[in-house]
Design an enzyme around this catalytic site. Sequence first.
Site, short mmCIF file in Angstrom:
data_model
loop_
_atom_site.label_atom_id
_atom_site.label_comp_id
_atom_site.label_asym_id
_atom_site.label_seq_id
_atom_site.Cartn_x
_atom_site.Cartn_y
_atom_site.Cartn_z
N ASP A 47 1.32 -1.52 -0.01
CA ASP A 47 0.18 0.12 -0.23
C ASP A 47 0.87 1.34 0.07
OD1 ASP A 47 0.79 -0.06 2.81
OD2 ASP A 47 -1.16 -0.07 3.73
N SER A 48 2.48 0.79 0.19
CA SER A 48 2.99 2.26 -0.36
C SER A 48 2.92 2.49 -1.88
CB SER A 48 4.39 1.81 0.39
OG SER A 48 4.90 0.89 -0.37
N ASP A 86 -1.17 -5.91 0.00
CA ASP A 86 -1.37 -5.59 1.11
C ASP A 86 -2.91 -5.20 0.98
OD1 ASP A 86 1.02 -4.59 3.12
OD2 ASP A 86 1.05 -3.31 1.79
N LYS A 116 -1.48 -9.69 3.19
CA LYS A 116 -0.66 -9.08 4.30
C LYS A 116 -1.32 -7.81 4.79
CE LYS A 116 3.11 -6.19 4.10
NZ LYS A 116 2.54 -4.27 4.96
N GLU A 118 -1.73 -4.92 8.97
CA GLU A 118 -0.62 -4.50 10.17
C GLU A 118 -1.19 -4.76 11.21
OE1 GLU A 118 0.33 -0.63 9.19
OE2 GLU A 118 0.78 -0.76 6.75
N GLU A 185 9.50 -3.30 10.70
CA GLU A 185 9.27 -2.48 10.05
C GLU A 185 9.77 -1.16 11.35
OE1 GLU A 185 6.79 -0.71 7.26
OE2 GLU A 185 8.49 1.91 7.69
O1 KIV Z 1 3.72 -1.30 1.88
C1 KIV Z 1 4.45 -1.29 1.63
O2 KIV Z 1 5.67 -0.82 0.66
C2 KIV Z 1 4.99 -2.24 2.39
C3 KIV Z 1 7.10 -2.43 2.70
C4 KIV Z 1 7.29 -0.89 3.61
C5 KIV Z 1 7.02 -3.39 3.84
O3 KIV Z 1 4.43 -2.58 3.43
#
Ligand code: KIV
Length: 267
Positions: A47-48, A86, A116, A118, A185
């Site tokens: 989600d980055s 994510d 993924k 959090e 992280e």
């Molecule tokens: O969204 C992302 O890129 C991440 C990484 C920093 C692990 O969660």
Amino acid sequence: MTSGKKTIKTLFQMKQNGQPISMLTAYDYTFARILDAAAIDIILVGDSLSNVFQGNETTLPVTLEEMIYHGKAVMKAVKQAFVVIDLPFGTYQVNDSEALKNAIQLVKNTNAQAVKLEGGQEVSQTITKIVQSGIPVMGHLGLTPQSIHQLGSFELQATSQEAKDQLKADAIALERAGCFAIVLEKIPAELAAEIANSISIPIIGIGAGNGCDGQVLVINDLLGLDETFKPKFVRNYLNLNASILEAVKLYIKDVKNKNFPNTNESY
Ligand code: KIV
């Protein structure tokens, strides 16, 4: 599934054999194709992308539909890597049924292998629900960008003894809940190594030192695409921002001087 594609079993075996796991983000077909050809172990459609692709300040605005859009593009390129997507902010926090529905949507529409999310103990029940449906879940602890307004800043996490104990308890809770791996992280290297040595699932670090079972970076950071973003944990393997700037300037100059295209570049 393409034969030769990595699975959670491959990743477990890598941990057991002490083989470090490489992981990078990708958000589109072109980058996923290159990463896959380089034999990256895991591609994360992170989600980055909210920050580096959409230009948002946080990861909060990106939607499930947008993650699906990018996930589909990535999956078209991947032959061997294990692909994780994510679950974006707001898609798993309301209740377990909604979380499961959204995880299914993500996997059904993209064909990715895992999701993924959090959080620690507070999301362990949600994780179990998703895992029981057959979808592998990767956890994410330490600096969790979806909670940035709660955390207040992007500083190093788990510095007090209390926070260290909490993080260890969270990692154990995620393993028990059924996660196949956890991203840690921006936490002290010693703590990350202790967790990696004490639990059986792969621990992938970002800003968490060299004692993890694997490492992840955002591809834009590795390539040096933003010269204003230079946290200590990033290693720039290229300075692509400068290279692209130079290439585009040369192109503009050639167009203005009528040097492009030449006769060999014309029909
Ligand atoms: O969204 C992302 O890129 C991440 C990484 C920093 C692990 O969660």
